[in-house]
Write an enzyme that holds these catalytic residues in place. Structure first.
Site: not given
Ligand code: UD1
Ligand code: CA
Length: 449
Positions: A10-11, A15, A103-104, A333, A359, A387
């Site tokens: 969901a993130g 960056r 994590y995705g 294709k 051919n 051809s």
């Molecule tokens: C998180 C961990 C941290 C770990 C790191 C590894 C927590 C609090 N921290 O930190 O300990 O070292 O990952 O990379 O868990 N996501 C959601 N919904 C949200 C927030 C995040 O789906 O509300 C997803 C993001 O898309 C991503 C993953 O969760 O795939 C991690 O989120 P991110 O915000 O990157 O966590 P970090 O701060 O890196």
């Molecule tokens: Ca992260």
């Protein structure tokens, strides 16, 4: 054992500086998300829930492209990793057994590592996956006591001493599904950051008298993608690994560093791949086939003994049977080429079927598109397409038929027939010489004036 996968995606991925959700950026020719899904799917989970938020519709579509049975949970707005797990609770209310949280944006975690986590559940109620970080900056740090994980401290909240810890949290968690969901929902809001941290389930678990442990894996497996530079580095790492794996499995790569594979590229033993060949998703190549340099292949199957290229492009639905030869500057294709078909040069075959040992002459084009609809071309076996034949689809050419060079074929050609579809040639005696004299005279007159 019943297993549920919860994949957090969901993130924002802010960056990446992109309109495209982070998990949809391609890695090895498929969305980043597919890599974590593939690692999880190797454990044959009963269900997969993907948590979507930023770009939810697009992320859901990519998840369904991977597996139509995946369900998605919308996290709106995203309020941290524990909140992300908690929103899956209604979808998993009847799920027994174990759950794994992935994590995705973390593509390289191996199924073997996930399996080890599930096995470690025998000794602890909750298992986190950790790794020794070369540079722990930004990661949650593991506070351990023997085999027990006492806390995970996020960089933002860590003391100076805790920042020295190099054993870090990958984010991957395993536990009994209902326990994990209950703990994720019990986590309090971190007021200073307005987030629910999944790492805070440790406190909640210990308060219930549950135990929390961890397993570790190499750092390379936990590589998370946050920036385009990291994405490029991950692509390079994937390719290096895949090239080595291909060669170990008996594939000859003439210039490995110029070959780019997709996540799912499959090539049989004793096949050869020339320089600068690019694989899109869905390519399978059988034993002994030869792909010469500078080919683009995607969604195609190449059988034993076939040769392709150089400079050929096989697009989705290209099916080459045994000993087919596809030469330079040929595009194929959605077309099936039966055994022994030869398409040597400068040809487009789309929406077609070509029978065995036919051919196809240089410059042949299946005119498959009328500007609105696509149409099929069917060519029989042992036919000879001269051809520069234009095959205006829909059209059928029978077995053992022949088309004269330069023909525009708009009607079906019966088996064994010779089709001539071009203007009749007319020779004008002496006219070439007279024409040249006249032109030269005109040019001379122009210079004089
Ligand atoms: C998180 C961990 C941290 C770990 C790191 C590894 C927590 C609090 N921290 O930190 O300990 O070292 O990952 O990379 O868990 N996501 C959601 N919904 C949200 C927030 C995040 O789906 O509300 C997803 C993001 O898309 C991503 C993953 O969760 O795939 C991690 O989120 P991110 O915000 O990157 O966590 P970090 O701060 O890196
Ligand atoms: Ca992260």
């Amino acid at each position: 054992m019943e297993l549920s996968l919860i994949v957090l995606a969901a993130g924002m991925g802010s960056r990446m500086n992109s309109d495209l959700p982070k998990v949809l950026h391609p890695l090895a020719a498929v969305p980043l998300l597919h890599h974590a899904l593939a690692a999880g799917q190797a454990l044959q989970p009963a269900r997969i829930v993907v948590v979507t938020g930023h770009g939810a519709d697009l992320v859901a579509k990519a998840a369904h492209d991977f597996d139509p049975d995946i369900v998605t949970a919308l996290q709106d707005p995203p309020q941290g990793t524990a909140h992300a797990v908690a929103v899956t609770a209604p979808l998993l209310s009847d799920a027994a057994g174990e759950a794994l949280v992935l994590y995705g944006d973390t593509p390289f975690v191996r199924p073997e590592t996930l399996q080890a986590m599930l096995e470690a559940r025998a000794s602890h109620d909750i298992i986190f996956l950790g790794f020794q970080a070369a540079d722990p900056t930004g990661y949650g740090r593991f506070v351990t006591e023997g085999a027990n994980l006492l806390a995970i401290v996020e960089e933002k909240q860590a003391t100076e001493a805790e920042r020295q810890i190099t054993l870090c949290n990958s984010g991957v968690v395993a536990g009994a599904t209902q326990t994990l969901l209950r703990l994720a929902r019990a986590v309090p809001l971190r007021a200073n950051v307005s987030e629910y941290y999944l790492t805070d389930i440790i406190d909640a678990a210990r308060a219930e008298g549950l135990t929390v442990g961890f397993v570790t894996c190499p750092e390379a497996e936990t590589l998370g993608i946050n920036t385009r530079a990291q994405l490029a580095a991950a692509e390079a790492a994937f390719q290096t690994h895949k090239r080595a794996e291909m060669m170990e499995e008996g594939v000859t790569l003439i210039s490995p560093e110029t070959t780019f594979f997709a996540r799912d590229t499959y090539i049989g033993r004793d096949a050869t791949v020339g320089p600068a060949v690019i694989f899109g998703p869905g390519v399978t190549i059988e034993t002994g086939a030869e792909i010469k340099g500078f080919c683009h292949l995607e969604g195609c199957h190449i059988s034993r003994g076939a040769t392709v290229g150089p400079f050929a492009r096989l697009r989705p639905g290209a099916e080459l049977a045994e000993d087919v030869h596809v030469g330079n500057f040929v595009e194929i294709k959605n077309a099936v080429l039966d055994e022994g078909v030869k398409v040597g040069h400068l040809t487009y075959l789309g929406d077609a079927h070509v029978g065995e040992f036919t051919n196809i002459g240089a410059g042949t084009v299946t005119c498959n598109y009328d500007g609105v609809m696509k149409h099929r071309t069917t060519i029989g076996k042992n036919a000879f397409i001269g051809s520069d034949t234009m095959l205006v689809a829909p059209v059928t050419v029978g077995d053992h038929a022949l088309t004269a060079s330069g023909s525009v074929i708009t009607e079906n050609v019966p088996a064994g027939a010779l089709a001539v579809g071009r203007a009749k040639q007319v020779n004008k005696p002496g006219l070439a010489v007279r024409l040249m004299e006249k032109l030269r005279a005109l040019k001379a007159a122009k210079k004089g004036s």
